[in-house]
Write an enzyme that holds these catalytic residues in place. Structure first.
Site, mmCIF file in Angstrom:
data_model
loop_
_atom_site.group_PDB
_atom_site.id
_atom_site.type_symbol
_atom_site.label_atom_id
_atom_site.label_comp_id
_atom_site.label_asym_id
_atom_site.label_seq_id
_atom_site.Cartn_x
_atom_site.Cartn_y
_atom_site.Cartn_z
ATOM 1 C CB ILE A 18 54.034 -33.193 29.557
ATOM 2 C CG1 ILE A 18 53.252 -31.757 30.308
ATOM 3 C CG2 ILE A 18 53.087 -33.036 28.266
ATOM 4 C CD1 ILE A 18 54.069 -30.977 30.020
ATOM 5 C CE LYS B 40 50.780 -27.379 39.254
ATOM 6 N NZ LYS B 40 51.200 -26.846 41.562
ATOM 7 C CG ASP C 97 57.016 -29.088 48.010
ATOM 8 O OD1 ASP C 97 57.882 -30.277 48.614
ATOM 9 O OD2 ASP C 97 55.523 -29.530 47.249
#
Length: 562
Positions: A268, A290, A390
């Protein structure tokens, strides 16, 4: 279904069904169609050429199907098209140069196909483009300079056959965006540096070299105020799987079976490293995975990011930080098991017309508040402060209720009491969200996250990256920009006094967080406390408030101790 009976249909979403066969030509009989979503099905054949007749189309999303070439060049005639997502199909031709004629496009995703040839130079003409994903194809040649793409905040060109230098204006894009292209190399940029600055850099580099061997391999686990639950580990057939905060009965085989050994149809998206998969487990639990690719697993930097994320997420607990259910460490397979978020990233939601309208003002205010409290927790409520490094709208996920969750802790760092220990040799983060001082300093601190939060807050209110506003911060006193003019035009101007007050507060705080001087930025604790007990009164009608006025008056007004 007879689509001709629905001449006024504006949005057609048939995602996550088991649709087979070709895309029906009857769709082309919907003249007012603006949003077409046929993603995550089993559709085959080509894209209908008659799509060019749907002149109102703004979104075409047909990712994860089995569509083949060609892409009709006449799609370029769709002047309103801003979002084209065809990733995860079976395209094996060249990318049509005509796609560069869609001047209004902000989102282009052609990843996970087998596109060949060169990246069309014409894509440089997409000056509104903010998201470009061409990863996992067979593209070769050099990367266009993309100098006109001033709004480009996400780029992924990984796992192609690209060669030559990475353009100078992309050198600060995260490394994972270019991995898997063995012929690529970074451009060495030569700039004249003042002698005193050069000496500072040389001394800093020497200090880093001296510290390197003393800190190598030493990573402490943060002791947060909220203790993690007892973990449970199992070992099966040489595969190590650690599980906590779950039902204790998950097995390695469950993951493999649920994704058919990580078949691309379950993919995805992609993160800063690794690909993201959706897995429906036997106990009916849906999780996100992941997974590191083989080449990434062999790269020490990605392996370190993987372990860093595991280490941090096992210890921290906050309602607005993604939950990590477990991980697998094995030389053939490395993956993380996350809580699944149905609505995807904030970045994609803001750039999707339908989802952006679902994100009404109250939901957007809650997203900003949630991120403020999550960052305040990381910076101030752990025994050792954590800097995320991040923060971007791609790293904020939304659940079904549009609650926001921060993720991707692969580059996060623990702050040490010793100033010299907070130096870094690498600039990490997402272009467009990084604090400007990172261009000339090697010091990591919380104020870098504060700046990124300011970008997120403005992006959530504006519905787009606030690049132009950031560029004009130094001249806002001269330019009379009114607050209501920067609000996302897809939503009605707010009428409730409580909502308008909150928007004024958020924009005021965001402008303070975006200060070019890190010392002038508030802390995240001050920001979160301002949300809990705002002292803001509206001196003027909402339509009369300018950004210059908010910037001028935000010196210590909107938060305690500012």
């Amino acid at each position: 279904m007879n689509f001709s009976l629905l001449p006024n249909l504006a949005s057609l979403q048939l995602t996550h069904n088991f649709l087979t066969g070709v895309i029906p030509l009857q769709i082309c009989s919907l003249p007012k169609l603006r949003h077409l979503d046929l993603s995550s099905n089993e559709l085959t054949g080509e894209l209908p050429f008659c799509l060019r007749n749907l002149t109102m189309l703004e979104v075409i999303d047909i990712h994860i199907n089995q569509i083949v070439c060609p892409i009709p060049p006449k799609l370029a005639s769709l002047k309103r098209l801003i979002h084209l997502d065809l990733h995860g199909n079976q395209f094996n031709c060249a990318i049509p140069s005509e796609l560069g004629f869609l001047k209004s496009r902000t989102h282009l995703d052609l990843s996970f196909n087998n596109f060949s040839g060169k990246i069309p130079q014409e894509l440089e003409s997409l000056f509104m483009l903010s998201y470009l994903n061409l990863a996992k194809n067979s593209l070769y040649g050099s990367i266009p300079k993309f100098k006109k793409l001033l709004n480009l905040s996400y780029v992924d060109l990984a796992y192609n056959h690209l060669t030559g230098n990475i353009p100078e204006n992309l050198v600060h894009v995260r490394y994972g965006s270019f991995q898997g292209n063995e012929g690529l190399k970074y451009t060495v940029v030569s700039r004249r540096m003042p002698w005193d600055m050069l000496m500072i850099v040389l001394i800093t580099l020497m200090a880093i070299a001296i510290m390197f061997y003393s800190i190598l391999g030493s990573c402490s686990i943060p002791r947060c105020r909220m203790k993690s639950k007892q973990s449970k580990t199992v070992e099966k057939n040489g595969d190590f799987l650690s599980i906590w905060n779950y039902d204790g009965r998950i097995a390695y085989e469950d993951i493999i079976n649920a994704t058919e050994d990580f078949d691309i149809k379950y993919c995805i998206g992609t993160g800063s490293y690794g690909s993201i998969y959706r897995a429906h487990l036997p106990n009916e639990k849906i999780v996100a995975l992941k997974k590191l690719h083989r080449l990434e697993a062999e790269d020490p930097s990605f392996d370190q990011s993987f372990r860093n994320e595991v280490k941090l997420l096992t210890e921290i607990r906050h309602r607005s930080i993604i939950k990590l259910y477990g991980f697998c460490l094995h030389r053939r397979c490395m993956f993380l098991v996350y809580e699944y978020m149905e609505r995807g990233s904030l970045f994609c939601a803001l750039r999707d017309v339908v989802e952006a309208m679902e994100l009404d003002w109250s939901k957007r205010l809650n997203i900003v508040w949630d991120m403020a409290h999550a960052l305040s927790y990381l910076h101030h409520d752990c025994a050792q402060s954590i800097v995320h490094r991040d923060i971007s709208s791609n790293n904020i996920l939304l659940d079904n209720q549009m609650h926001a969750f921060l993720l991707d802790f692969g580059t996060a760092r623990l702050l040490e009491p010793n100033f010299s220990s907070n130096l870094t040799a690498n600039i990490v983060g997402t272009c467009g969200y990084m604090a400007p001082e990172l261009a000339y300093t090697l010091v990591i601190n919380e104020k870098c996250d504060v700046y990124s939060f300011g970008v997120i807050a403005m992006e959530t209110i504006m519905g787009e990256h606030p690049g132009n506003i950031i560029l004009m911060l130094s001249t806002l006193f001269q330019d009379d920009i009114m607050l209501h003019q920067i609000l996302d035009p897809r939503l009605p101007i707010p009428r409730q006094n409580s909502v308008t007050r909150s928007i004024v507060l958020i924009v005021s705080l965001a402008l303070a967080c975006l200060s070019g001087d890190p010392k002038s930025r508030p802390t995240m604790k001050q920001v979160s406390e301002a949300f809990l007990a705002p002292k803001l009164a509206l001196p003027e009608p909402f339509h009369s408030i300018s950004l210059a006025q908010l910037q001028k008056n935000n010196q210590g007004v909107w938060w305690e101790g500012g």
